[in-house]
Write a protein that holds these residues in place. Structure first.
Motif, PDB file in Angstrom:
ATOM      1  N   LEU A 191       0.825  -1.208   0.000  1.00  0.00           N
ATOM      2  CA  LEU A 191       0.000   0.000   0.000  1.00  0.00           C
ATOM      3  C   LEU A 191       0.859   1.258   0.000  1.00  0.00           C
ATOM      4  CD1 LEU A 191      -2.785  -0.974   2.584  1.00  0.00           C
ATOM      5  CD2 LEU A 191      -2.997  -0.810   0.102  1.00  0.00           C
ATOM      6  N   SER A 192       1.941   1.236   0.800  1.00  0.00           N
ATOM      7  CA  SER A 192       2.728   2.464   0.923  1.00  0.00           C
ATOM      8  C   SER A 192       3.600   2.695  -0.303  1.00  0.00           C
ATOM      9  CB  SER A 192       3.578   2.428   2.189  1.00  0.00           C
ATOM     10  OG  SER A 192       4.447   1.346   2.148  1.00  0.00           O
ATOM     11  N   CYS A 225       1.349   4.633  -2.513  1.00  0.00           N
ATOM     12  CA  CYS A 225       1.087   5.925  -1.890  1.00  0.00           C
ATOM     13  C   CYS A 225       2.315   6.830  -1.975  1.00  0.00           C
ATOM     14  CB  CYS A 225       0.679   5.703  -0.442  1.00  0.00           C
ATOM     15  SG  CYS A 225       0.180   7.183   0.394  1.00  0.00           S
ATOM     16  N   ILE A 242      -2.161  13.562   3.584  1.00  0.00           N
ATOM     17  CA  ILE A 242      -1.775  12.152   3.728  1.00  0.00           C
ATOM     18  C   ILE A 242      -0.571  12.017   4.659  1.00  0.00           C
ATOM     19  CG2 ILE A 242      -0.875  10.147   2.492  1.00  0.00           C
ATOM     20  CD1 ILE A 242      -2.557  11.138   0.084  1.00  0.00           C
ATOM     21  N   LEU A 243       0.455  12.868   4.442  1.00  0.00           N
ATOM     22  CA  LEU A 243       1.656  12.787   5.290  1.00  0.00           C
ATOM     23  C   LEU A 243       1.332  13.148   6.743  1.00  0.00           C
ATOM     24  CD1 LEU A 243       4.451  14.164   2.968  1.00  0.00           C
ATOM     25  CD2 LEU A 243       4.272  11.868   3.938  1.00  0.00           C
ATOM     26  N   ALA A 263      -0.437  10.255   8.292  1.00  0.00           N
ATOM     27  CA  ALA A 263       0.510   9.192   8.619  1.00  0.00           C
ATOM     28  C   ALA A 263       1.243   9.518   9.916  1.00  0.00           C
ATOM     29  CB  ALA A 263       1.514   9.008   7.484  1.00  0.00           C
ATOM     30  N   LEU A 295       2.038   0.940   8.528  1.00  0.00           N
ATOM     31  CA  LEU A 295       1.761   1.805   7.370  1.00  0.00           C
ATOM     32  C   LEU A 295       2.374   3.201   7.479  1.00  0.00           C
ATOM     33  CD1 LEU A 295      -1.829   1.631   5.839  1.00  0.00           C
ATOM     34  CD2 LEU A 295       0.358   1.634   4.670  1.00  0.00           C
ATOM     35  N   ILE A 313       5.080   4.715   4.793  1.00  0.00           N
ATOM     36  CA  ILE A 313       4.791   5.830   3.890  1.00  0.00           C
ATOM     37  C   ILE A 313       5.876   6.902   4.002  1.00  0.00           C
ATOM     38  CG2 ILE A 313       3.198   7.747   3.444  1.00  0.00           C
ATOM     39  CD1 ILE A 313       0.922   5.843   4.211  1.00  0.00           C
ATOM     40  N   TRP A 314       6.267   7.243   5.236  1.00  0.00           N
ATOM     41  CA  TRP A 314       7.287   8.283   5.417  1.00  0.00           C
ATOM     42  C   TRP A 314       8.635   7.848   4.871  1.00  0.00           C
ATOM     43  CZ3 TRP A 314       7.403  13.236   7.677  1.00  0.00           C
ATOM     44  CH2 TRP A 314       6.147  13.723   8.046  1.00  0.00           C
ATOM     45  N   SER A 327       8.462   7.530   0.959  1.00  0.00           N
ATOM     46  CA  SER A 327       8.383   8.770   0.187  1.00  0.00           C
ATOM     47  C   SER A 327       9.710   9.517   0.259  1.00  0.00           C
ATOM     48  CB  SER A 327       7.199   9.652   0.595  1.00  0.00           C
ATOM     49  OG  SER A 327       7.068   9.718   1.969  1.00  0.00           O
ATOM     50  N   ALA A 328      10.435   9.374   1.394  1.00  0.00           N
ATOM     51  CA  ALA A 328      11.771   9.972   1.476  1.00  0.00           C
ATOM     52  C   ALA A 328      12.715   9.300   0.468  1.00  0.00           C
ATOM     53  CB  ALA A 328      12.321   9.846   2.886  1.00  0.00           C
ATOM     54  N   GLY A 366      13.480   8.576   6.936  1.00  0.00           N
ATOM     55  CA  GLY A 366      12.049   8.666   7.159  1.00  0.00           C
ATOM     56  C   GLY A 366      11.711   9.699   8.203  1.00  0.00           C
ATOM     57  N   GLY A 379      -2.789  10.047  -8.955  1.00  0.00           N
ATOM     58  CA  GLY A 379      -2.259  10.278  -7.612  1.00  0.00           C
ATOM     59  C   GLY A 379      -3.238   9.847  -6.550  1.00  0.00           C
ATOM     60  N   LEU A 418      -3.637   6.024  -6.406  1.00  0.00           N
ATOM     61  CA  LEU A 418      -2.492   5.317  -5.815  1.00  0.00           C
ATOM     62  C   LEU A 418      -2.418   5.548  -4.305  1.00  0.00           C
ATOM     63  CD1 LEU A 418       0.301   5.960  -8.478  1.00  0.00           C
ATOM     64  CD2 LEU A 418      -0.900   3.825  -8.011  1.00  0.00           C
ATOM     65  N   ALA A 419      -2.760   6.778  -3.878  1.00  0.00           N
ATOM     66  CA  ALA A 419      -2.601   7.106  -2.469  1.00  0.00           C
ATOM     67  C   ALA A 419      -3.804   6.676  -1.630  1.00  0.00           C
ATOM     68  CB  ALA A 419      -2.359   8.601  -2.314  1.00  0.00           C
ATOM     69  N   ALA A 420      -4.954   6.580  -2.294  1.00  0.00           N
ATOM     70  CA  ALA A 420      -6.186   6.339  -1.536  1.00  0.00           C
ATOM     71  C   ALA A 420      -6.185   5.070  -0.672  1.00  0.00           C
ATOM     72  CB  ALA A 420      -7.378   6.330  -2.489  1.00  0.00           C
ATOM     73  N   PRO A 421      -5.762   3.910  -1.212  1.00  0.00           N
ATOM     74  CA  PRO A 421      -5.869   2.704  -0.375  1.00  0.00           C
ATOM     75  C   PRO A 421      -5.141   2.843   0.968  1.00  0.00           C
ATOM     76  CG  PRO A 421      -5.318   2.107  -2.623  1.00  0.00           C
ATOM     77  CD  PRO A 421      -5.238   3.593  -2.553  1.00  0.00           C
ATOM     78  N   ALA A 422      -3.892   3.334   0.927  1.00  0.00           N
ATOM     79  CA  ALA A 422      -3.132   3.490   2.166  1.00  0.00           C
ATOM     80  C   ALA A 422      -3.825   4.479   3.099  1.00  0.00           C
ATOM     81  CB  ALA A 422      -1.708   3.963   1.861  1.00  0.00           C
ATOM     82  N   PHE A 423      -4.309   5.576   2.510  1.00  0.00           N
ATOM     83  CA  PHE A 423      -4.955   6.611   3.303  1.00  0.00           C
ATOM     84  C   PHE A 423      -6.221   6.058   3.968  1.00  0.00           C
ATOM     85  CE2 PHE A 423      -7.685  10.474   3.547  1.00  0.00           C
ATOM     86  CZ  PHE A 423      -6.910  11.168   4.445  1.00  0.00           C
ATOM     87  N   MET A 476      -5.389   3.607   6.750  1.00  0.00           N
ATOM     88  CA  MET A 476      -4.929   4.298   7.970  1.00  0.00           C
ATOM     89  C   MET A 476      -6.111   4.853   8.755  1.00  0.00           C
ATOM     90  SD  MET A 476      -1.391   6.330   7.442  1.00  0.00           S
ATOM     91  CE  MET A 476      -1.922   7.326   6.073  1.00  0.00           C
ATOM     92  N   ARG A 482      11.941  17.859   7.611  1.00  0.00           N
ATOM     93  CA  ARG A 482      12.176  16.826   6.610  1.00  0.00           C
ATOM     94  C   ARG A 482      12.642  17.422   5.291  1.00  0.00           C
ATOM     95  NH1 ARG A 482       8.334  13.588   4.570  1.00  0.00           N
ATOM     96  NH2 ARG A 482       9.851  11.945   4.321  1.00  0.00           N
ATOM     97  N   GLU A 533      10.990  19.618   3.443  1.00  0.00           N
ATOM     98  CA  GLU A 533       9.883  19.610   2.493  1.00  0.00           C
ATOM     99  C   GLU A 533       9.375  20.999   2.176  1.00  0.00           C
ATOM    100  OE1 GLU A 533       6.487  17.376   3.725  1.00  0.00           O
ATOM    101  OE2 GLU A 533       7.772  15.632   3.806  1.00  0.00           O
TER     102      GLU A 533
END
Lengths: 281, 319
Positions: free
Chosen positions: A90-91, A94, A109-110, A113, A153, A157-158, A161-162, A277, B32, B35-40, B43, B316, B318
């Motif tokens: 899943l990740s 994502c 989303i982030l 998480a 999860l 994800i973190w 994505s990093a 991460g 986007g 792909l992201a929805a299932p994980a989201f 959670m 991070r 970002e």
């Protein structure tokens, strides 16, 4: 720096290094030593056994505690591997979307998480305990695997994505210019580049699932689904008056072996995964 | 959302470039989300839904052994908990353990990070491997190691430590609050310092070497360089590490469960929630404790972020 160190500095570094080694390994050495003690030795209150024996390993692998331990080991391996696989699957999708695609909602989303990662797991044990009993998931593998995703999860994800941010995405564009679709570019070009990151994420995620105790002890009641950490809390000696310390130590050593092997093989990757991460992107 | 837009031949000639761009952008956005929805969604399902359920159930007087007597009682459960010494004692113990472990780990973790950062090249992989062992070992296994080391029947630690005033070989470490909490804290520190030190190591690695060299040339001592250059330049990494560890320590459960089961007044908040639900089957009260624990964690996070102005996104890289 390294080239100009004097002999004295060198000696100091070796001493500091030795201190770190002792710090990290001493409790592990103790549990190993304890696992080789005979029943008579358990109470000798010495660090080392007077006589190293394999009695404890026999007890949990072929003896009285066999069903308890081996079923727990099977549960632990199965549940941790499946929970890791699902989280990484899943990740991966994502994190690819977050690192690569432009779409609103990335930050949500982030942040979600992150919120899930700092979530006190015991808080959802109460409602899950009640709900699982109603819908028949209590004391089953899925009943443990599903909540494990709340542990595995977010960090996946973190971390991923990093990792994905560092991939040279021009290669994907090049593939798309050559006529590949987004999906083909993802599968043919990016997947091979991303595999090390995915693999590292899987290891970290596995550690977390392997380590869980809260869900294991709250959402299972029998050997059907109880993982090793929870099962250790239920170990008893051969008789009521016998200390289960030896058997617990032997079981503890066995479940630590996979962890040590993974660390020895992949220490560099695990360190980069953990730090990326959490600290930098 | 319905997207009926298609590129008709008639309009294609008028403004082809922006149209194609926006359609690509829209497709990308859709991909986007897919792909992201299932994980989201997963959670949210595994956390938001249960915590909502817990909030709901916390408003009932509800014991699993007597489901027919279930009764809506508004905030009575919260009142019962917040006026009970058991809750406040658990909070006190949890805060004590959190404060000590985080403070010690910050210093110890920093020292470990410095050693790993500057160690001889031959030593580095060895140290990194060793430091990962406590991080990766099962918390319950570590708890048993420390329990048996100090246990009055199996332990060697008390006789090794008998030079410390107040400790003899026959001291029952788990028989009194102070020593029991001390061992719980020790095992927690041992297990989780590596994590903090790895985060700090990453922060150290980001400090440009020129900066330290320049300070050295200017005659700054080792301490001055540490305080004036190193620490200010890795403030973000330090704060993130402390925040994560504080929240983690506040949720402590495994060590307490294995070592004392909350005996000698060592009960922590997580253990209280567990005991209400799983042992006493008081779903209503247990849910209320869970919600309160959740709120405490939220409060700590907000306090950290406001007090220390942590920008997790910028930490991070970002922003």
């Amino acid at each position: 720096m390294d080239e100009r160190t004097t002999l004295r500095q060198k000696a100091l570094w070796w001493i500091a290094g030795a201190a770190v080694l002792i710090y990290a390994l001493f409790p592990v050495a103790w549990i190993v030593s304890l696992s080789f003690k005979s029943a008579a030795d358990l109470g000798n209150r010495q660090f080392l056994p007077a006589d190293a024996v394999l009695d404890n390993y026999e007890m949990i692998l072929v003896g009285d505690a066999q069903t308890l331990f081996l079923s727990a080991l099977r549960n632990s391996i199965g549940i941790a591997v499946i929970a890791t696989f699902l989280a990484v699957l899943l990740s991966t999708f994502c994190a690819y979307a977050i690192a690569r695609l432009e779409f609103p909602g990335k930050k949500v989303i982030l942040t979600t998480a992150l919120a899930v990662a700092i979530f006190p797991v015991i808080s959802i044990v109460t409602p899950l305990f009640n709900l699982w009993r109603h819908i028949g998931l209590y004391d089953t593998w899925p009943g443990v695997i599903i909540p494990y995703l709340s542990l595995t999860l977010p960090i996946s994800i973190w971390t991923l994505s990093a990792f994905f941010r560092q991939i040279p995405w021009e290669l994907e564009q090049a593939a798309q210019v050559d006529g590949a679709t987004t999906w083909q570019a993802f599968r043919r070009v990016i997947v091979p580049l991303a595999t090390p990151g995915v693999f590292t994420t899987a290891i970290i995620s596995f550690f977390i699932a392997w380590n869980d105790f809260v869900y294991g002890i709250s959402l299972t009641s029998t050997e059907a689904a109880r993982p090793v950490p929870a099962a250790l809390a239920f170990f008893t000696g051969a008789s009521q008056f016998e200390d289960p310390a030896g058997a617990i130590a032997a079981a503890a050593v066995i479940v630590t072996i996979p962890v040590v092997v993974l660390v020895l093989l992949f220490q560099r990757r695990i360190v980069s995964g953990l730090t990326q991460g959490a600290v930098k992107g | 959302m319905s997207i009926t837009e298609t590129s008709r031949p008639g309009t294609a000639g008028s403004a082809p470039a922006p149209r194609r761009m926006s359609e690509r952008a829209r497709a990308e956005r859709r991909l986007g989300w897919w792909l992201a929805a299932p994980a989201f969604v997963v959670m949210l399902l595994v956390t938001a839904y249960p915590i909502a359920q817990a909030v709901y159930e916390s408003l009932f007087k509800y014991r699993l052994t007597d489901p027919d007597a279930r009764e809506f009682t508004w905030l009575t459960n919260y009142w019962v908990i917040l006026t009970d010494g058991v809750w406040w004692r658990a909070v006190g113990v949890t805060v004590l353990i959190t404060a000590i472990t985080v403070a010690v780990e910050a210093v110890l973790g920093f020292a470990l990070a410095l050693v790993m950062h500057r160690a001889l090249r031959v030593l580095r992989p060895l140290l990194r491997t060793a430091i990962l062992i406590p991080y990766a070992i099962i918390t319950v296994v570590s708890a048993f190691a420390w329990l048996y080391a100090f246990d009055i029947n199996t332990g060697f630690a008390t006789s090794w430590l008998s030079w410390v005033p107040g400790i003899t070989e026959d001291t029952n470490v788990f028989g009194s609050f102070g020593s029991a909490v001390a061992v719980i804290i020790l095992s927690e520190i041992w297990k989780t310092t590596p994590f903090i030190s790895l985060l700090l190591l990453a922060g150290l690695a980001q400090i440009p070497n020129d900066l330290l060299e320049a300070a050295k040339v200017d005659g700054a001592t080792w301490w001055q360089r540490l305080y004036k250059v190193t620490i200010p330049n890795m403030k973000a990494a330090i704060m993130v590490a402390l925040l994560f560890r504080t929240l983690d320590a506040f949720r402590i459960f495994d060590n307490v469960f294995i070592m004392t089961q909350g005996a000698q007044g060592t009960e922590v908040v997580s253990f209280l929630a567990y005991r209400q639900t799983i042992s006493r089957l008081e779903i209503g009260l247990g849910s209320a404790v869970s919600v309160l624990l959740f709120l405490s964690v939220v409060l700590i996070s907000v306090a950290y972020i406001k007090l220390f102005r942590i920008n997790l996104a910028s930490a991070r890289g970002e922003a």
